[in-house]
Design a protein around this motif. Structure first.
Motif, PDB file in Angstrom:
ATOM      1  N   LEU A   1       5.086  12.611  -0.600  1.00 51.71           N
ATOM      2  CA  LEU A   1       5.964  13.454   0.351  1.00 51.71           C
ATOM      3  C   LEU A   1       6.358  12.642   1.307  1.00 51.71           C
ATOM      4  O   LEU A   1       5.756  12.944   2.637  1.00 51.71           O
ATOM      5  N   GLY A   2       7.178  11.737   1.637  1.00 53.03           N
ATOM      6  CA  GLY A   2       7.693  10.717   2.682  1.00 53.03           C
ATOM      7  C   GLY A   2       7.696   9.501   2.582  1.00 53.03           C
ATOM      8  O   GLY A   2       7.731   9.005   1.700  1.00 53.03           O
ATOM      9  N   ASP A   3       7.430   8.750   3.615  1.00 50.96           N
ATOM     10  CA  ASP A   3       7.827   7.114   3.656  1.00 50.96           C
ATOM     11  C   ASP A   3       6.137   6.604   3.413  1.00 50.96           C
ATOM     12  O   ASP A   3       5.413   7.065   4.223  1.00 50.96           O
ATOM     13  N   PRO A   4       6.202   5.807   2.564  1.00 53.15           N
ATOM     14  CA  PRO A   4       4.847   5.049   2.453  1.00 53.15           C
ATOM     15  C   PRO A   4       4.542   4.044   3.492  1.00 53.15           C
ATOM     16  O   PRO A   4       3.219   3.483   3.507  1.00 53.15           O
ATOM     17  N   GLY A   5       5.333   3.595   4.018  1.00 57.16           N
ATOM     18  CA  GLY A   5       5.209   2.769   5.307  1.00 57.16           C
ATOM     19  C   GLY A   5       5.596   1.167   4.802  1.00 57.16           C
ATOM     20  O   GLY A   5       5.438   0.651   5.819  1.00 57.16           O
ATOM     21  N   VAL A   6       5.701   1.066   3.754  1.00 57.74           N
ATOM     22  CA  VAL A   6       5.852  -0.398   3.221  1.00 57.74           C
ATOM     23  C   VAL A   6       7.065  -0.185   2.114  1.00 57.74           C
ATOM     24  O   VAL A   6       7.098   0.895   1.886  1.00 57.74           O
ATOM     25  N   PRO A   7       7.797  -1.306   1.830  1.00 54.77           N
ATOM     26  CA  PRO A   7       8.871  -1.157   0.697  1.00 54.77           C
ATOM     27  C   PRO A   7       8.132  -0.383  -0.469  1.00 54.77           C
ATOM     28  O   PRO A   7       7.037  -0.601  -0.736  1.00 54.77           O
ATOM     29  N   VAL A   8       8.943   0.209  -1.453  1.00 52.49           N
ATOM     30  CA  VAL A   8       8.536   1.193  -2.444  1.00 52.49           C
ATOM     31  C   VAL A   8       7.788  -0.001  -3.408  1.00 52.49           C
ATOM     32  O   VAL A   8       6.787   0.438  -3.978  1.00 52.49           O
ATOM     33  N   GLU A   9       8.244  -1.179  -3.613  1.00 56.87           N
ATOM     34  CA  GLU A   9       7.934  -2.038  -4.705  1.00 56.87           C
ATOM     35  C   GLU A   9       6.392  -2.274  -4.296  1.00 56.87           C
ATOM     36  O   GLU A   9       5.506  -2.602  -5.205  1.00 56.87           O
ATOM     37  N   GLU A  10       6.125  -2.666  -2.886  1.00 56.34           N
ATOM     38  CA  GLU A  10       4.939  -2.876  -2.309  1.00 56.34           C
ATOM     39  C   GLU A  10       4.088  -1.608  -2.649  1.00 56.34           C
ATOM     40  O   GLU A  10       2.749  -1.940  -2.894  1.00 56.34           O
ATOM     41  N   ALA A  11       4.447  -0.584  -2.499  1.00 60.74           N
ATOM     42  CA  ALA A  11       3.588   0.665  -2.309  1.00 60.74           C
ATOM     43  C   ALA A  11       3.260   0.866  -3.957  1.00 60.74           C
ATOM     44  O   ALA A  11       2.007   1.256  -4.024  1.00 60.74           O
ATOM     45  N   LEU A  12       4.058   0.731  -4.779  1.00 63.16           N
ATOM     46  CA  LEU A  12       3.702   0.894  -6.271  1.00 63.16           C
ATOM     47  C   LEU A  12       2.543  -0.061  -6.576  1.00 63.16           C
ATOM     48  O   LEU A  12       1.766   0.139  -7.382  1.00 63.16           O
ATOM     49  N   ARG A  13       2.419  -1.410  -5.864  1.00 63.88           N
ATOM     50  CA  ARG A  13       1.784  -2.356  -6.395  1.00 63.88           C
ATOM     51  C   ARG A  13       0.140  -1.907  -5.867  1.00 63.88           C
ATOM     52  O   ARG A  13      -0.783  -2.167  -6.366  1.00 63.88           O
ATOM     53  N   LEU A  14       0.260  -1.306  -4.498  1.00 65.45           N
ATOM     54  CA  LEU A  14      -0.919  -1.036  -4.016  1.00 65.45           C
ATOM     55  C   LEU A  14      -1.400   0.380  -4.732  1.00 65.45           C
ATOM     56  O   LEU A  14      -2.652   0.596  -4.874  1.00 65.45           O
ATOM     57  N   VAL A  15      -0.541   1.103  -4.944  1.00 63.35           N
ATOM     58  CA  VAL A  15      -0.879   2.140  -5.814  1.00 63.35           C
ATOM     59  C   VAL A  15      -1.895   2.059  -7.136  1.00 63.35           C
ATOM     60  O   VAL A  15      -2.665   2.336  -7.581  1.00 63.35           O
ATOM     61  N   THR A  16      -1.079   0.849  -7.894  1.00 67.33           N
ATOM     62  CA  THR A  16      -1.681   0.691  -8.997  1.00 67.33           C
ATOM     63  C   THR A  16      -2.906   0.042  -9.025  1.00 67.33           C
ATOM     64  O   THR A  16      -3.881   0.214  -9.783  1.00 67.33           O
ATOM     65  N   ALA A  17      -3.257  -0.755  -7.847  1.00 63.72           N
ATOM     66  CA  ALA A  17      -4.535  -1.498  -7.778  1.00 63.72           C
ATOM     67  C   ALA A  17      -5.516  -0.422  -7.291  1.00 63.72           C
ATOM     68  O   ALA A  17      -6.700  -0.352  -7.885  1.00 63.72           O
ATOM     69  N   TRP A  18      -5.046   0.557  -6.442  1.00 61.81           N
ATOM     70  CA  TRP A  18      -5.924   1.589  -6.279  1.00 61.81           C
ATOM     71  C   TRP A  18      -6.780   2.300  -7.118  1.00 61.81           C
ATOM     72  O   TRP A  18      -7.750   2.571  -7.319  1.00 61.81           O
ATOM     73  N   TYR A  19      -5.694   2.671  -8.284  1.00 63.49           N
ATOM     74  CA  TYR A  19      -6.319   3.554  -9.391  1.00 63.49           C
ATOM     75  C   TYR A  19      -7.070   2.729 -10.331  1.00 63.49           C
ATOM     76  O   TYR A  19      -7.939   2.974 -11.084  1.00 63.49           O
ATOM     77  N   ALA A  20      -6.611   1.282 -10.466  1.00 63.84           N
ATOM     78  CA  ALA A  20      -7.261   0.404 -11.239  1.00 63.84           C
ATOM     79  C   ALA A  20      -8.756   0.128 -10.895  1.00 63.84           C
ATOM     80  O   ALA A  20      -9.658   0.088 -11.763  1.00 63.84           O
ATOM     81  N   GLU A  21      -8.945   0.283  -9.437  1.00 61.67           N
ATOM     82  CA  GLU A  21     -10.377  -0.125  -8.933  1.00 61.67           C
ATOM     83  C   GLU A  21     -11.272   1.319  -9.530  1.00 61.67           C
ATOM     84  O   GLU A  21     -12.352   1.324  -9.479  1.00 61.67           O
ATOM     85  N   ARG A  22     -10.475   2.301  -9.780  1.00 66.80           N
ATOM     86  CA  ARG A  22     -11.407   3.509 -10.065  1.00 66.80           C
ATOM     87  C   ARG A  22     -11.266   3.660 -11.572  1.00 66.80           C
ATOM     88  O   ARG A  22     -11.779   4.770 -12.061  1.00 66.80           O
ATOM     89  N   GLY A  23     -10.716   2.689 -12.242  1.00 70.01           N
ATOM     90  CA  GLY A  23     -10.483   2.915 -13.642  1.00 70.01           C
ATOM     91  C   GLY A  23      -9.699   3.810 -14.581  1.00 70.01           C
ATOM     92  O   GLY A  23     -10.127   4.351 -15.318  1.00 70.01           O
ATOM     93  N   LEU A  24      -8.653   4.285 -13.555  1.00 65.67           N
ATOM     94  CA  LEU A  24      -7.698   5.228 -13.937  1.00 65.67           C
ATOM     95  C   LEU A  24      -6.247   4.803 -13.996  1.00 65.67           C
ATOM     96  O   LEU A  24      -6.071   3.944 -13.429  1.00 65.67           O
TER      97      LEU A  24
END
Length: 346
Positions: free
Chosen positions: A129-152
């Protein structure tokens, strides 16, 4: 729809209108029958290399060749709603998130990354809900990594179909190879009429504590001992109430007397009462049990000061949608869970 000026059809949109709600008319070649025409209304999410993409209220993306356009114009951001409480999509999405809280969360700008051990997509997806503060491509990379760290698997929950929803983000997810999996409707209603329904609430027991009997009916935990995160999510929220209708007696046509005939859950949060987990023994459906559960919970929510109701129902659950329609719930907007590419389904 009036696309004309001085009696002539006109295309009055340009690539600078990306992000706006538009109505377009396009030509469809009809073979021997000649050309036919159809209209598409939605948010213009891109216009590149001679191709327009328009995302409808349903979340469906329509690709249109620029050469097939015969008319087009910008239209109001969202149609006026005739029934139900006034609310923005963001307000409802935030209320629904508070009513189904994750075990763990982290901020990425205005995005909220949520995890709960894999228990439901809602509690294990990004609420953007809003701006992730970084370009969307970078945000998606960070999101994918965050969930991968949790095995999700990585999911992003995206709303469509109302003013201020996220059709542009949906288009970016599609462009980056993300996959739209499950879609659901958010429906709203005034609370008082729901509490006034003619329903037998005498058998409905209400509690703010979840118990083994309630969990025995709950579809996502009935197969065994629920994981701790299941209890954390179900018990979380500003003011949580659980409703139970006990099975009258054990017979060959019912499971056993320890499994309730019907259950439900309601979270009261300011003016909102959010209904979830309304379930009935399949053998006892169409006997008014779900209505009784909803009515009893609505009366309790009124006592606590709520005035409006919402719920979420998957778009392919025709039975539940018909039930809620009969109770006065109307469609507000939809949301969709987008999964990162190359993830295994979970």
């Amino acid at each position: 729809m009036d696309f004309t000026t001085g009696g002539r059809l006109e295309v009055r949109i340009t690539p600078s209108d990306v992000g706006k709600r538009v109505s377009v008319r396009l030509r469809i070649e009809g073979g021997n029958s000649g050309a036919r025409f159809t209209d598409v209304v939605g948010v213009l999410t891109s216009w590149t290399s001679g191709v327009l993409c328009v995302t409808r209220r349903t979340g469906e993306e329509v690709r249109i060749a620029e050469a097939s356009l015969v008319a087009g114009k910008v239209v109001p951001a969202a149609p006026a709603r005739r029934r139900g409480p006034a609310a923005t999509a963001a307000e409802l999405d935030r209320a629904a998130a508070r009513a189904w809280p994750p075990v763990e969360s982290e901020r990425l700008g205005a995005w909220e990354l949520r995890a709960a051990g894999g228990f439901t997509r809602r509690a294990n997806s990004v609420l953007p809900l809003g701006d992730p503060g970084v370009p969307v491509e970078e945000a998606l990379r960070l999101v994918t990594a965050w969930y991968a760290e949790r095995g999700l698997p990585a999911y992003v929950q995206v709303s469509t179909g109302a003013e201020g929803t996220q059709e542009l983000l949906a288009a970016e997810l599609a462009a980056h190879g993300w996959i739209q999996e499950v879609s659901a409707e958010i429906r709203i209603a005034a609370l008082a009429p729901l509490a006034d329904l003619d329903a037998d609430v005498s058998r409905v027991a209400l509690s703010q504590d979840i118990d083994e009997a309630w969990l025995a009916r709950y579809q996502r935990s009935a197969s065994g001992e629920p994981a701790p995160e299941v209890l954390r999510v179900l018990g979380g929220g500003p003011s949580v109430w659980f409703a139970t209708i006990a099975t009258a007696e054990a017979t060959s046509e019912t499971e056993n007397e320890s499994v309730p005939a019907a259950i439900g859950r309601c979270v009261v949060d300011g003016r909102w009462a959010g209904f979830t987990a309304v379930e009935t023994d399949p053998r006892l459906r169409r006997q008014g049990l779900a209505t009784a559960v909803m009515t009893a919970l609505a009366r309790k929510a009124l006592e606590e000061g709520a005035s409006a109701a919402y719920l979420q129902v998957e778009t392919d659950n025709d039975g539940a949608r018909a039930l809620y329609e009969g109770m006065g719930f109307t469609l507000h907007h939809r949301y969709h869970h987008w999964r990162a590419p190359h993830e295994n389904h979970r």
